[in-house]
Structures are given as C-alpha cells and as structure tokens.
Design a protein around this motif. Structure first.
Motif, PDB file in Angstrom:
ATOM      1  N   UNK A   1       0.853  -1.192   0.000  1.00 52.69           N
ATOM      2  CA  UNK A   1       0.000   0.000   0.000  1.00 52.69           C
ATOM      3  C   UNK A   1       0.883   1.233   0.000  1.00 52.69           C
ATOM      4  N   UNK A   2       0.670   2.106  -0.976  1.00 51.75           N
ATOM      5  CA  UNK A   2       1.414   3.367  -1.045  1.00 51.75           C
ATOM      6  C   UNK A   2       0.535   4.395  -1.747  1.00 51.75           C
ATOM      7  N   UNK A   3       0.492   5.600  -1.197  1.00 54.73           N
ATOM      8  CA  UNK A   3      -0.272   6.701  -1.791  1.00 54.73           C
ATOM      9  C   UNK A   3      -1.721   6.310  -2.088  1.00 54.73           C
ATOM     10  N   UNK A   4      -2.318   5.582  -1.177  1.00 46.12           N
ATOM     11  CA  UNK A   4      -3.733   5.237  -1.311  1.00 46.12           C
ATOM     12  C   UNK A   4      -4.030   4.142  -2.312  1.00 46.12           C
ATOM     13  N   UNK A   5      -2.993   3.493  -2.841  1.00 42.28           N
ATOM     14  CA  UNK A   5      -3.202   2.447  -3.842  1.00 42.28           C
ATOM     15  C   UNK A   5      -2.711   1.103  -3.306  1.00 42.28           C
ATOM     16  N   UNK A   6      -3.506   0.071  -3.573  1.00 41.71           N
ATOM     17  CA  UNK A   6      -3.156  -1.280  -3.112  1.00 41.71           C
ATOM     18  C   UNK A   6      -2.671  -2.093  -4.316  1.00 41.71           C
TER      19      UNK A   6
ATOM     20  N   UNK B   1       2.466  -8.049  -8.877  1.00 37.08           N
ATOM     21  CA  UNK B   1       2.519  -7.001  -9.895  1.00 37.08           C
ATOM     22  C   UNK B   1       3.269  -5.740  -9.485  1.00 37.08           C
ATOM     23  N   UNK B   2       3.409  -5.508  -8.177  1.00 37.54           N
ATOM     24  CA  UNK B   2       3.936  -4.210  -7.742  1.00 37.54           C
ATOM     25  C   UNK B   2       5.385  -3.980  -8.187  1.00 37.54           C
TER      26      UNK B   2
ATOM     27  N   UNK C   1       3.558   8.864  -5.162  1.00 36.91           N
ATOM     28  CA  UNK C   1       2.886   7.687  -5.734  1.00 36.91           C
ATOM     29  C   UNK C   1       3.906   6.973  -6.617  1.00 36.91           C
ATOM     30  N   UNK C   2       4.813   6.239  -5.982  1.00 38.62           N
ATOM     31  CA  UNK C   2       5.999   5.742  -6.690  1.00 38.62           C
ATOM     32  C   UNK C   2       5.826   4.342  -7.287  1.00 38.62           C
ATOM     33  N   UNK C   3       4.670   3.722  -7.060  1.00 34.27           N
ATOM     34  CA  UNK C   3       4.505   2.318  -7.475  1.00 34.27           C
ATOM     35  C   UNK C   3       3.443   2.150  -8.548  1.00 34.27           C
ATOM     36  N   UNK C   4       3.601   1.067  -9.309  1.00 33.29           N
ATOM     37  CA  UNK C   4       2.608   0.738 -10.329  1.00 33.29           C
ATOM     38  C   UNK C   4       2.386  -0.777 -10.320  1.00 33.29           C
ATOM     39  N   UNK C   5       1.213  -1.184 -10.747  1.00 34.76           N
ATOM     40  CA  UNK C   5       0.948  -2.617 -10.936  1.00 34.76           C
ATOM     41  C   UNK C   5       0.979  -2.951 -12.422  1.00 34.76           C
ATOM     42  N   UNK C   6       1.512  -2.043 -13.229  1.00 28.09           N
ATOM     43  CA  UNK C   6       1.604  -2.282 -14.670  1.00 28.09           C
ATOM     44  C   UNK C   6       0.241  -2.503 -15.275  1.00 28.09           C
TER      45      UNK C   6
END
Ligand code: SIN
Length: 321
Positions: A152-157, A162-163, A172-177
């Motif tokens: 969990x980072x910047x309100x996104x799970x 995938x992370x 908001x440094x992460x993506x699940x592609x």
C-alpha cells in the motif's frame, strides 16, 4: 464485530528516515526512527491496545539481505499462527519493497493479510507521507476479506506479484503495470477493483529457516553491444542461476545468448525475462531458454533462488534416505 489484533513490524526505510532539516526530502538517512516512535506519531492508532509492534530490522532497503528476509518470514509465520491476530503490516523501504513482497508471498502464502507499506519522504519531513500510508495499510489489513501479501502506497493497493517501483521521487511511486491495482483506500475505506490475488504456491516458510547458504543467482541485461563476458565471469564465480532481463519479448543479443546457452549446458539455470516495465513475455515455441512466466527480472531471480533451495532440500533428503 470484535477487532482482533494487528501486528506492525518495522524493517527500516525512508518511512523511518531522518533529515537535518524538515524541508529536506532527499538528503536524509533511512532507517533511523524506531517502529514505536513512528507509531506514536499517529495518534489515531495508539492507545487502542489492538496493536503489537516489533522492530525486525533497521535497514535502508537497498541493503536488504537474505538474513533479514529469513528473519522477517519467521516473524510473519509466528504471528500469522496466532488466532488472535487478524493481519500484519510491515513498514519497509520503497527501493526493494517489491522483492520483499514477492518473497513473503512465495514463502508464506498467507491466508491472512500481510500489508507492506512505506514512504517517499522521511519521518522528519514537513509533510511526511508515512503516517497516512500506515493508516491506509491498517485499513487494508482490517478488511474482512483481505488475504495474501499486498503493498500500500499513496492510497493504492498493489499485489505482491505485480507491484513495481516506477518513480524515484513522486509520492505515488509504485505501479501494478497493465494488471492494475487491487484497489484504493479512500478515507479509511477500501474500494476493491478486482479479486484478492490468489496466493501462489511456493516453497514452505519452514524450509527457508533452514537455508544456510543461499544459492547465488544474478541478473544480466540485454542491450546494444551486449556480450558473453559478464556471463563467463559469473559462471567462473560459481553462480547457480542467471536471469536475463531481455529486450522486448525477451530477446537477447546473439553474443550474450551464446554465452547463456554455454552456461546452461554446463548446468547453470537460465531464465529469460524482459526489461520492459509492462506486459509479459509471450512464449515462442522452440526457445531454448525458459521464460519467467510474467515475473519481472528481480522477482524471477527470487523465484529461481527459491526453486534452487527446494531442489537442494530434495536432493539432501534423497541423500539421507
Ligand atoms: C529504502 O528503500 O530503504 C530507502 C528509500 C525509500 O524507502 O524510499
């Protein structure tokens, strides 16, 4: 409904970082503030008696080690076995968070939630993002259907599978592609976008605790002018596996490929991945090098290491029979 306990494990990272000046968001030292001090700065969490906190390590996650992973997996396994524990939140550095998430998912396959969280700004910043991220992680861990390892980072799970960290500075440094996030946390409520990711099968956590020496697996990359030089140097050093971060659909320069095939023929395990941030390799029949089944190079490396650990455990059991 009676709330069961949540365990919060501290491992270090920027979330526990300290800078000399509140305006400094990058010139800080990571892993300085203890987990109890971090939690004390979040009044909404303290005083309920529903949290157990423990400092498992205090590291800048760029220096993450197999020893810390093994220690963390052991504590996760210990707390998950307690019926009174609903889930676990782990504070972690952002740099290798995706690796720890994938490792824990592979070795623990938890039916309860294990939620990694982090921060891009140190605890001493004018507006630190850590406290909100911890609150959001707690909201996810409290969700009645939550299971498995997520970040969990910047309100996104994001799911452990995938992370990926995709930005060196943004909060908001992460993506699940292209898989997309699992959901969003909004004002303490989880908005689920897809099913909870199914725990994959992997090596048992107990086996990890017995590993004395981790099999050495390295990553090599394909690029213009790539050669077999690095592969030969690594083979000479006794590497047991290599993941190649190929270009595009896992393509490899012919010189590098020749080196990898020689290494494979000599018993080194080789896995082909892609350096592309999104998508996955589509298998082509007749390819002599196995593909990573959609895993990024760093996660394919962990999968290969765990496979070698499992293989070693089987051969030593056969040897003792
Ligand atoms: C770390 O990964 O421990 C430092 C960087 C960060 O947490 O953002």
């Amino acid at each position: 409904m009676k709330h069961r306990k949540l365990v919060i494990l501290g491992t270090g990272g920027t979330i526990a970082g300290k800078a000399d000046h509140a305006a400094d968001n990058i010139g800080y030292t990571a892993a300085k503030v203890g987990i109890d001090q971090l939690l004390a700065a979040i009044p909404a969490l303290t005083g309920s008696g529903l949290f157990i906190s423990e400092q498992v390590s205090q590291v800048d996650s760029k220096d993450m080690s197999f020893d810390v992973w093994a220690q963390l997996a052991a504590r996760v396994r210990h707390f998950l076995a307690d019926d009174d524990v609903q889930g676990i939140v782990i504070t972690h550095g952002t740099d290798t968070l995706e690796e720890t998430a994938y490792f824990l998912q592979s070795v623990c396959q938890p039916a309860k939630p294990v939620v990694l969280t982090c921060a891009m700004r140190p605890a001493t910043a004018l507006a630190p993002d850590g406290p909100q991220n911890v609150m959001d992680a707690v909201a996810v861990a409290r969700h009645p259907e939550a299971c498995g390892v997520v970040a969990v980072c910047a309100g996104t799970v994001h799911s452990a599978l995938d992370v990926q960290k995709v930005h060196p500075y943004k909060l908001d440094a992460f993506s699940s592609g292209d898989a997309g996030p699992v959901g969003y946390v909004e004002e303490g409520r989880l908005r689920l976008l897809r099913n909870w990711p199914f725990p994959q099968t992997g090596i048992a956590c107990a086996a990890i605790e017995k590993v004395a020496t981790w099999p050495r697996v390295e990553i090599v990359m394909n690029y213009a002018g790539a050669s077999a030089l690095m592969v030969q140097a690594l083979v000479d050093q006794g590497v047991r596996g290599l993941v190649v971060a190929g270009t595009g659909n896992g393509t490899i320069h012919e010189d590098l490929q020749a080196g990898l095939l020689r290494a494979q023929a000599s018993g080194v395990r080789i896995v082909r991945s892609t350096r592309c941030l999104e998508g996955r390799i589509l298998p082509l029949s007749g390819n002599a090098i196995a593909d990573s089944q959609g895993l990024s190079p760093v996660k394919a490396r962990i999968a290969l290491m765990l496979d070698l650990v499992a293989q070693d455990a089987t051969s030593s059991a056969v040897g003792q029979a």
